[in-house]
Scaffold this motif. Structure first.
Motif, PDB file in Angstrom:
ATOM      1  N   ALA A  27       0.413  -1.891  -0.421  1.00  0.00           N
ATOM      2  CA  ALA A  27      -0.090  -0.279   0.209  1.00  0.00           C
ATOM      3  C   ALA A  27       0.936   1.556  -0.223  1.00  0.00           C
ATOM      4  CB  ALA A  27      -1.209   0.232   1.141  1.00  0.00           C
ATOM      5  N   ARG A  28       1.917   1.327   0.797  1.00  0.00           N
ATOM      6  CA  ARG A  28       2.619   2.235   0.756  1.00  0.00           C
ATOM      7  C   ARG A  28       4.161   2.783  -0.553  1.00  0.00           C
ATOM      8  NH1 ARG A  28       7.252   2.945   5.344  1.00  0.00           N
ATOM      9  NH2 ARG A  28       5.710   2.187   6.927  1.00  0.00           N
ATOM     10  N   LEU A  29       3.961   1.752  -1.294  1.00  0.00           N
ATOM     11  CA  LEU A  29       4.950   1.728  -2.337  1.00  0.00           C
ATOM     12  C   LEU A  29       4.198   2.196  -2.687  1.00  0.00           C
ATOM     13  CD1 LEU A  29       7.280  -0.570  -1.605  1.00  0.00           C
ATOM     14  CD2 LEU A  29       8.348   1.782  -1.328  1.00  0.00           C
ATOM     15  N   GLY A  30       2.818   1.759  -3.342  1.00  0.00           N
ATOM     16  CA  GLY A  30       2.159   1.911  -4.807  1.00  0.00           C
ATOM     17  C   GLY A  30       2.404   2.405  -5.813  1.00  0.00           C
ATOM     18  N   ARG A  31       2.473   2.166  -6.666  1.00  0.00           N
ATOM     19  CA  ARG A  31       3.111   1.516  -8.442  1.00  0.00           C
ATOM     20  C   ARG A  31       4.579   1.582  -8.104  1.00  0.00           C
ATOM     21  NH1 ARG A  31       3.035   6.823 -11.718  1.00  0.00           N
ATOM     22  NH2 ARG A  31      -0.158   6.455 -11.229  1.00  0.00           N
ATOM     23  N   ASN A  32       5.301   2.208  -7.553  1.00  0.00           N
ATOM     24  CA  ASN A  32       6.734   1.395  -7.138  1.00  0.00           C
ATOM     25  C   ASN A  32       6.711   0.339  -6.839  1.00  0.00           C
ATOM     26  OD1 ASN A  32       7.736   4.350  -8.106  1.00  0.00           O
ATOM     27  ND2 ASN A  32       7.407   5.419  -6.269  1.00  0.00           N
ATOM     28  N   TRP A  33       5.584  -0.242  -6.174  1.00  0.00           N
ATOM     29  CA  TRP A  33       6.262  -1.639  -5.771  1.00  0.00           C
ATOM     30  C   TRP A  33       5.843  -2.619  -6.717  1.00  0.00           C
ATOM     31  CZ3 TRP A  33       3.684  -6.349  -5.973  1.00  0.00           C
ATOM     32  CH2 TRP A  33       3.836  -7.136  -5.131  1.00  0.00           C
ATOM     33  N   ARG A  34       5.512  -2.710  -7.833  1.00  0.00           N
ATOM     34  CA  ARG A  34       5.394  -3.349  -9.025  1.00  0.00           C
ATOM     35  C   ARG A  34       6.474  -3.096  -9.665  1.00  0.00           C
ATOM     36  NH1 ARG A  34       0.382  -5.019 -11.164  1.00  0.00           N
ATOM     37  NH2 ARG A  34       1.365  -5.724 -12.846  1.00  0.00           N
ATOM     38  N   ARG A  35       7.104  -1.463  -9.559  1.00  0.00           N
ATOM     39  CA  ARG A  35       8.027  -1.362 -10.412  1.00  0.00           C
ATOM     40  C   ARG A  35       9.492  -2.483  -9.475  1.00  0.00           C
ATOM     41  NH1 ARG A  35       7.808   4.673 -10.590  1.00  0.00           N
ATOM     42  NH2 ARG A  35       7.166   5.256 -12.615  1.00  0.00           N
ATOM     43  N   LEU A  36       9.536  -2.070  -8.700  1.00  0.00           N
ATOM     44  CA  LEU A  36      10.515  -2.749  -7.961  1.00  0.00           C
ATOM     45  C   LEU A  36      10.290  -4.374  -7.514  1.00  0.00           C
ATOM     46  CD1 LEU A  36      12.636  -2.789  -5.281  1.00  0.00           C
ATOM     47  CD2 LEU A  36      10.893  -2.745  -3.926  1.00  0.00           C
ATOM     48  N   HIS A  37       9.196  -4.657  -7.723  1.00  0.00           N
ATOM     49  CA  HIS A  37       9.003  -6.284  -7.914  1.00  0.00           C
ATOM     50  C   HIS A  37       9.128  -6.790  -9.368  1.00  0.00           C
ATOM     51  CE1 HIS A  37       7.812  -7.242  -4.122  1.00  0.00           C
ATOM     52  NE2 HIS A  37       8.091  -5.996  -3.892  1.00  0.00           N
TER      53      HIS A  37
END
Lengths: 218, 324
Positions: free
Chosen positions: A155-165
């Protein structure tokens, strides 16, 4: 598409079975190597340290592949409930790579245990020997993935989570290279892992292309 | 992991009852102190090995194993199961337990050895005739694999020098080339092009004539099991194990350095000399220490595998970093 076998919902107890199945090889290797070393059994053959080290490394790859296989499996079978198990598999992959690393450092290299091995030797291994450098890079890249696997972090990373993963595609590639470079001459086994990984990645690439095409058509 | 825990790590598996044979007098313990002469000698600086090391064998048992050569105070002869169950013999598969599994049907009788090249007396010999003139010796040697593990092995064999002198090398002979049998029917590993078959190895003539260099036909006082390179193999104790070519069918004296299997396959990692050297790393791992099979703790790797006093003079003036 209708879910294969009518399994629109997850069968009861699936989560527990998956958890135990993913845990079992690690539990076996840890038990067997300690028993062989300290209690005179011979579960893992003549060189239990190498057997455990290699076994845990190979299981890391299998679990990484399993995380990549979730989406294609959902598409093929319609079992969308598989999605929520990807995190479990990914965290298990991280646990396995950690055990692989510990086995290497403590039982194989024996840093901090053998009076003949120092941290300088480990540093040299990590920075001067490409197959270890690559393996260690893969491990380091898995740390942020494990750390950000909670719902809160998603939730906290939002769109960046997908990028990171997206690193989840990079890590197994490094892992297979690490395996490939570690073998002396016979590349059959890493070759098989490489082929499976290539199939999984090609499927992704095809999906991405189809998605792009349909977006363009719309 | 606390150090005291590691001090109790000698593995002493129980021998399965199926293994108990009349020969088991010296097999009933996994490993034991082999060399009575060196026990207690020069313990200063010896690595701290397991506190609960297997008990020493009595003198009669040691006598049956052979004469120790170059053993350290902490060296213990490896168990029969280690020596015959953990092998690199790619002709029968690349896994360590493949040779024991796949070599059982291998036919070693009859066996012909060809001696040829720059010799006055070349010949094709039946193995028995080839061995007959020499006296069999039982010798306990250290064995260091290039993969950084090691064992201590009681070999039975004859000095290679015997057969080379008998063939009378000509003045032009400078090297000895050895060749393994090529028979993909019997050696399944040769059906895949892992190495450039048949396996070949080589020694400089002075290395070949060195009294430590053995042509081996047995281990533990018994005929060599197929997985160990039956019926005839080379053992050069100051070199990495891959120099110990197995199932030899040809010995040829040459004037030029022979091609060798591993240096042909990966020249950047394996050289012609392959002398054990703790100061020259393999590109992918350190050679400074080794893991002794059957024991947990690493031990230091010794220059020329502990045979420096006997062989260092062969290489005086040579750059061992370049001639790896």
């Amino acid at each position: 598409m209708a879910p294969l076998g009518g399994l629109a919902r997850q069968p009861r107890g699936f989560g527990v079975v998956l958890f135990l199945a993913a845990l079992a090889p690690a539990a076996w290797f840890v038990y067997a190597v300690l028993s062989d070393l300290f209690f005179g059994s011979s579960y893992l053959g003549t060189d239990p340290v190498k057997a455990a080290e290699h076994g845990l490394g190979e299981w890391t790859l299998r679990l990484l592949f399993a995380t990549l296989a979730i989406t294609p499996l959902r598409r093929i079978t319609g079992w969308n409930w598989l999605a929520k198990h990807r995190r479990t598999l990914g965290l298990f992959a991280f646990a396995y790579v950690s055990l692989h690393l510990l086995t290497w450092a403590l039982l194989d290299v024996q840093v901090g245990i053998s009076e003949y091995v120092g941290w300088a030797d480990v540093k040299k291994d990590i920075f001067k020997r490409p197959f270890i450098t690559i393996g260690m890079t893969a491990f380091v890249l898995m740390i942020p993935l494990a750390v950000t696997s909670t719902k809160k972090m998603i939730a906290r990373l939002g769109r960046n989570w997908r990028r990171l993963h997206r690193l989840a595609y990079v890590v197994p590639v490094l892992g297979v290279f690490h395996f490939w470079m570690a073998v002396k001459l016979d590349i059959t086994e890493p070759g098989i892992y490489g082929l499976v990984l290539a199939a999984l990645l090609l499927w992704r690439a095809r999906e991405a292309r189809l998605a792009k095409a349909s977006a363009a058509a719309a | 992991m606390p150090a005291y825990l590691i001090d109790m790590t000698m593995r002493i598996p129980i021998l399965p009852s199926s293994e108990i044979t009349p020969e088991s007098a010296y097999l009933d313990r996994r490993s034991f102190i082999a060399a009575a002469g060196v026990i207690g000698a020069g313990l200063v600086g010896a690595p701290a090995l397991g506190a609960c090391a297997a008990p020493a064998a009595d003198a009669s048992q040691q006598g049956s194993l052979g004469t120790p050569y170059g053993l350290q105070p902490y060296d213990q002869v490896n168990a029969w199961e280690d020596v015959t169950g953990y092998n690199n013999f790619y002709e029968f598969g690349t896994g360590k337990d493949d040779p024991a599994a796949n070599a059982q049907e291998f036919r070693t009788k009859p066996w012909t050895v060809k001696v040829e090249g720059l010799v006055s007396k070349p010949g094709d010999y039946q193995l028995e005739d080839f061995l007959k003139p020499s006296k069999m010796e039982d010798r306990i040697y250290r064995m260091r694999c290039v993969e950084a593990w090691s064992m201590v092995i009681p070999w039975r064999g004859i000095p290679l020098a015997d057969v080379i002198k008998r063939a009378e090398p000509t003045a032009a002979a400078k090297f000895v080339e050895f060749t393994t049998l090529y028979d993909p029917q019997q050696m399944p590993g040769q059906r895949a092009r892992v190495l450039d078959w048949p396996y070949n190895e080589g020694l400089r003539l002075d290395e070949a004539l060195h009294p430590l260099t053995l042509l081996v036909t047995g281990v533990y006082g018994k005929e060599l099991p197929n997985q160990n390179g039956a019926p005839l193999r080379l053992v050069v104790p100051w070199k990495y194990g891959f120099k110990g070519i197995k199932s030899i069918v040809r010995i040829r004296l040459t004037s030029t350095m022979p091609k060798t299997a591993w240096s042909t396959a990966i020249p950047s990692e394996y050289g012609f000399y392959a002398n054990v050297n703790p100061e020259v790393d393999h590109p992918r791992w350190s050679q400074a220490t080794e893991r002794r099979i059957g024991q947990f703790r690493r031990i230091p790797t010794l220059m020329f595998n502990g045979y420096a006093d006997q062989v260092a003079s062969l290489y005086s003036g040579m750059d061992l970093r370049r001639n790896y």
